[in-house]
Design a protein around this motif. Structure first.
Motif, PDB file in Angstrom:
ATOM      1  N   PRO A  32       0.740  -1.124   0.071  1.00  0.00           N
ATOM      2  CA  PRO A  32      -0.006  -0.083  -0.086  1.00  0.00           C
ATOM      3  C   PRO A  32       0.744   1.294   0.046  1.00  0.00           C
ATOM      4  CG  PRO A  32       0.124  -0.847   2.099  1.00  0.00           C
ATOM      5  CD  PRO A  32       0.745  -1.907   1.229  1.00  0.00           C
ATOM      6  N   LEU A  33       0.303   2.282  -0.543  1.00  0.00           N
ATOM      7  CA  LEU A  33       1.044   3.505  -0.778  1.00  0.00           C
ATOM      8  C   LEU A  33      -0.124   4.714  -0.745  1.00  0.00           C
ATOM      9  CD1 LEU A  33       3.246   5.605  -1.618  1.00  0.00           C
ATOM     10  CD2 LEU A  33       2.944   5.189  -3.878  1.00  0.00           C
ATOM     11  N   ILE A  34       0.068   5.282   0.238  1.00  0.00           N
ATOM     12  CA  ILE A  34      -1.070   6.548   0.452  1.00  0.00           C
ATOM     13  C   ILE A  34      -0.464   8.179   0.186  1.00  0.00           C
ATOM     14  CG2 ILE A  34      -2.386   7.716   2.251  1.00  0.00           C
ATOM     15  CD1 ILE A  34      -2.627   5.102   3.690  1.00  0.00           C
ATOM     16  N   LEU A  35      -1.166   8.637  -0.669  1.00  0.00           N
ATOM     17  CA  LEU A  35      -0.791   9.943  -1.312  1.00  0.00           C
ATOM     18  C   LEU A  35      -1.618  10.819  -0.516  1.00  0.00           C
ATOM     19  CD1 LEU A  35      -0.576   9.116  -5.230  1.00  0.00           C
ATOM     20  CD2 LEU A  35       1.186   8.790  -3.457  1.00  0.00           C
ATOM     21  N   ILE A  36      -0.881  12.072   0.054  1.00  0.00           N
ATOM     22  CA  ILE A  36      -1.653  12.911   0.880  1.00  0.00           C
ATOM     23  C   ILE A  36      -1.605  14.410   0.571  1.00  0.00           C
ATOM     24  CG2 ILE A  36      -2.218  13.462   3.087  1.00  0.00           C
ATOM     25  CD1 ILE A  36      -0.864  11.129   4.173  1.00  0.00           C
ATOM     26  N   HIS A  37      -2.727  14.978  -0.099  1.00  0.00           N
ATOM     27  CA  HIS A  37      -2.556  16.190  -0.517  1.00  0.00           C
ATOM     28  C   HIS A  37      -2.355  17.261   0.399  1.00  0.00           C
ATOM     29  CE1 HIS A  37      -6.681  17.393   0.868  1.00  0.00           C
ATOM     30  NE2 HIS A  37      -7.209  16.209   0.593  1.00  0.00           N
ATOM     31  N   GLY A  38      -2.325  18.578   0.244  1.00  0.00           N
ATOM     32  CA  GLY A  38      -1.961  19.755   0.790  1.00  0.00           C
ATOM     33  C   GLY A  38      -3.038  20.392   1.193  1.00  0.00           C
ATOM     34  N   GLY A  39      -3.326  21.411   1.913  1.00  0.00           N
ATOM     35  CA  GLY A  39      -4.350  22.421   2.178  1.00  0.00           C
ATOM     36  C   GLY A  39      -4.950  22.825   0.810  1.00  0.00           C
ATOM     37  N   LEU A  40      -6.543  23.077   1.076  1.00  0.00           N
ATOM     38  CA  LEU A  40      -7.282  23.347  -0.155  1.00  0.00           C
ATOM     39  C   LEU A  40      -6.964  22.760  -1.382  1.00  0.00           C
ATOM     40  CD1 LEU A  40      -6.913  27.313   0.630  1.00  0.00           C
ATOM     41  CD2 LEU A  40      -8.366  25.351   1.877  1.00  0.00           C
ATOM     42  N   ASP A  41      -6.477  21.607  -1.503  1.00  0.00           N
ATOM     43  CA  ASP A  41      -6.526  20.831  -2.400  1.00  0.00           C
ATOM     44  C   ASP A  41      -7.401  19.562  -2.540  1.00  0.00           C
ATOM     45  OD1 ASP A  41      -5.347  19.567  -4.792  1.00  0.00           O
ATOM     46  OD2 ASP A  41      -3.036  19.906  -3.960  1.00  0.00           O
ATOM     47  N   HIS A  42      -7.230  18.467  -3.135  1.00  0.00           N
ATOM     48  CA  HIS A  42      -7.823  17.238  -3.272  1.00  0.00           C
ATOM     49  C   HIS A  42      -7.279  16.094  -3.716  1.00  0.00           C
ATOM     50  CE1 HIS A  42      -8.391  17.818  -7.729  1.00  0.00           C
ATOM     51  NE2 HIS A  42      -8.615  19.130  -7.473  1.00  0.00           N
ATOM     52  N   ALA A  43      -7.787  14.815  -3.464  1.00  0.00           N
ATOM     53  CA  ALA A  43      -7.294  13.807  -3.972  1.00  0.00           C
ATOM     54  C   ALA A  43      -6.892  13.498  -5.366  1.00  0.00           C
ATOM     55  CB  ALA A  43      -8.116  12.422  -3.414  1.00  0.00           C
ATOM     56  N   ARG A  44      -7.799  14.114  -6.360  1.00  0.00           N
ATOM     57  CA  ARG A  44      -7.498  13.924  -7.648  1.00  0.00           C
ATOM     58  C   ARG A  44      -6.224  14.723  -8.176  1.00  0.00           C
ATOM     59  NH1 ARG A  44     -11.483  11.160 -10.397  1.00  0.00           N
ATOM     60  NH2 ARG A  44      -9.896  10.867 -11.964  1.00  0.00           N
ATOM     61  N   SER A  45      -5.841  15.378  -7.320  1.00  0.00           N
ATOM     62  CA  SER A  45      -4.270  16.176  -7.584  1.00  0.00           C
ATOM     63  C   SER A  45      -3.217  15.201  -8.023  1.00  0.00           C
ATOM     64  CB  SER A  45      -4.264  17.363  -6.941  1.00  0.00           C
ATOM     65  OG  SER A  45      -3.745  16.879  -5.574  1.00  0.00           O
ATOM     66  N   TRP A  46      -3.455  14.119  -7.553  1.00  0.00           N
ATOM     67  CA  TRP A  46      -2.393  12.791  -7.543  1.00  0.00           C
ATOM     68  C   TRP A  46      -2.354  12.285  -8.648  1.00  0.00           C
ATOM     69  CZ3 TRP A  46       1.644  13.548  -4.515  1.00  0.00           C
ATOM     70  CH2 TRP A  46       1.645  14.081  -3.229  1.00  0.00           C
ATOM     71  N   ASP A  47      -3.705  12.532  -9.597  1.00  0.00           N
ATOM     72  CA  ASP A  47      -3.692  11.310 -10.824  1.00  0.00           C
ATOM     73  C   ASP A  47      -2.448  10.775 -11.455  1.00  0.00           C
ATOM     74  OD1 ASP A  47      -6.356  11.332  -9.946  1.00  0.00           O
ATOM     75  OD2 ASP A  47      -7.140  11.937 -11.854  1.00  0.00           O
ATOM     76  N   HIS A  48      -1.520  11.969 -11.649  1.00  0.00           N
ATOM     77  CA  HIS A  48      -0.370  11.727 -12.667  1.00  0.00           C
ATOM     78  C   HIS A  48       0.525  10.562 -12.021  1.00  0.00           C
ATOM     79  CE1 HIS A  48       2.621  11.996 -15.301  1.00  0.00           C
ATOM     80  NE2 HIS A  48       3.508  12.458 -14.607  1.00  0.00           N
ATOM     81  N   PRO A  49       0.930  10.809 -10.685  1.00  0.00           N
ATOM     82  CA  PRO A  49       1.765  10.107 -10.192  1.00  0.00           C
ATOM     83  C   PRO A  49       0.911   8.715  -9.872  1.00  0.00           C
ATOM     84  CG  PRO A  49       1.349  11.807  -8.666  1.00  0.00           C
ATOM     85  CD  PRO A  49       0.695  12.241 -10.012  1.00  0.00           C
ATOM     86  N   ALA A  50      -0.184   8.770  -9.412  1.00  0.00           N
ATOM     87  CA  ALA A  50      -0.983   7.442  -9.038  1.00  0.00           C
ATOM     88  C   ALA A  50      -1.048   6.383 -10.274  1.00  0.00           C
ATOM     89  CB  ALA A  50      -2.141   7.943  -8.625  1.00  0.00           C
ATOM     90  N   ARG A  51      -1.171   6.993 -11.333  1.00  0.00           N
ATOM     91  CA  ARG A  51      -1.435   6.055 -12.448  1.00  0.00           C
ATOM     92  C   ARG A  51      -0.119   5.542 -12.894  1.00  0.00           C
ATOM     93  NH1 ARG A  51      -5.096  10.064 -14.748  1.00  0.00           N
ATOM     94  NH2 ARG A  51      -7.278   9.102 -14.889  1.00  0.00           N
ATOM     95  N   ALA A  52       0.927   6.221 -12.607  1.00  0.00           N
ATOM     96  CA  ALA A  52       2.371   5.506 -12.819  1.00  0.00           C
ATOM     97  C   ALA A  52       2.717   4.793 -11.846  1.00  0.00           C
ATOM     98  CB  ALA A  52       3.517   6.591 -12.987  1.00  0.00           C
ATOM     99  N   LEU A  53       2.423   4.816 -10.668  1.00  0.00           N
ATOM    100  CA  LEU A  53       2.751   4.037  -9.553  1.00  0.00           C
ATOM    101  C   LEU A  53       2.056   2.624  -9.361  1.00  0.00           C
ATOM    102  CD1 LEU A  53       3.772   6.816  -7.016  1.00  0.00           C
ATOM    103  CD2 LEU A  53       5.203   5.337  -8.286  1.00  0.00           C
TER     104      LEU A  53
END
Length: 292
Positions: A32-53
């Protein structure tokens, strides 16, 4: 970028009575790998690295409380401790014994705090421009912090929610804040960061009260003690054009058992958007998933 067949699954869990959302990119048999966004952001801002990882990891990305698809915490001041507790609930509800963490900005502080409080639960830790406490930082006296907080709450209670005529208008706002972004990136962030109102306009999904900083917070000494407890390999990534200080020059590295620093040139605070391929290369090299 948002092809339905390539999109993550939306899932939910409970924490302190709140219904919190996370995206699940599949591959549950992988570490498992958990990607945690910053303030005033959201989970889908990680889509680029998430797809690759996701080929080598079971990637999940939560919407922190008050963000994205997660519930707003009415009456809460969104403390760091609350976000850390939410992370413990996500890990527990997902059945993860040990996780790798990647956190950006405030998400980096959540990751650092969790890894220091529960060192046995974290296998690897990456913090993207997220060390916001450092030895030279001066903290306001408690009475000033409380007065500022009370004033902010009063101000936000009277504040009108900003409304955009279209998602494209929201994307323009994002581009104004970070001109390094490509327009397609800004549209992606706005598409997942905005909700449509009853009158057809759009507003940001995050709770405006997130801007009110809790007056009760960990001291610098508390943070240093937590950093010293982190047992896993740690990578601190800084951006050359960030408003935050360089962790090495700020004297942060000496407080970690096994931390290394990487610097991204030509990037601001949102370095994973400014230099996505460089950041992804660092993540792939450092996380080094076990081979079957």
């Amino acid at each position: 970028m948002d092809a339905t067949s390539d999109a993550p699954e939306s899932r939910y869990y409970q924490s302190q009575g709140l219904r919190l959302h996370f995206t699940d990119w599949g591959n549950p048999s992988a570490p498992p790998l958990i990607l945690i966004h910053g303030g005033l952001d959201h989970a889908r801002s990680w889509d680029h690295p998430a797809r690759a990882l996701r080929a080598n990891f079971h990637v999940v990305a939560p919407d922190l409380r008050g963000h994205g698809q997660s519930a707003w915490a009415t009456g809460s001041s969104y403390s760091l401790a609350d976000h850390v507790y939410d992370l413990t609930c996500l890990v527990k509800s997902s059945g993860f014994e040990q996780v790798a963490l990647v956190g950006h900005s405030m998400g980096g502080m959540v990751s650092l705090t969790y890894a220091g409080a529960f060192p046995q639960k974290v296998s690897r830790l990456v913090v993207l421009d997220g060390v916001t406490n450092f030895p030279a930082r001066r903290v306001k006296p408690a009475d000033v912090r409380i007065a500022d907080w009370a004033g902010d709450l009063d101000k936000f209670a009277q504040r009108k929610i900003h409304r955009y005529a279209s998602v494209a208008d929201g994307a323009e706002r994002i581009l104004h804040r970070n001109p390094r972004l490509a327009r397609a990136q800004a549209m992606h962030l706005a598409t997942h960061g905005l909700k449509q109102n009853a009158d057809g306009t759009y507003s940001w999904k995050f709770d405006p009260y997130l801007r009110a900083r809790a007056p009760y917070r960990l001291s610098l000494e508390d943070h240093v003690e937590l950093w010293s407890r982190i047992a896993c390999p740690t990578l601190l990534v800084s951006a050359s054009e960030s408003f935050l200080p360089d962790p090495e020059k700020a004297g942060v590295l000496k407080h970690f058992k096994q931390a290394e620093l990487a610097k991204i040139a030509g990037a601001g605070h949102w370095l994973q958007h400014d230099k996505p391929d460089e950041v992804l290369g660092l993540l792939k090299g450092f996380l080094d998933p076990p081979r079957s």
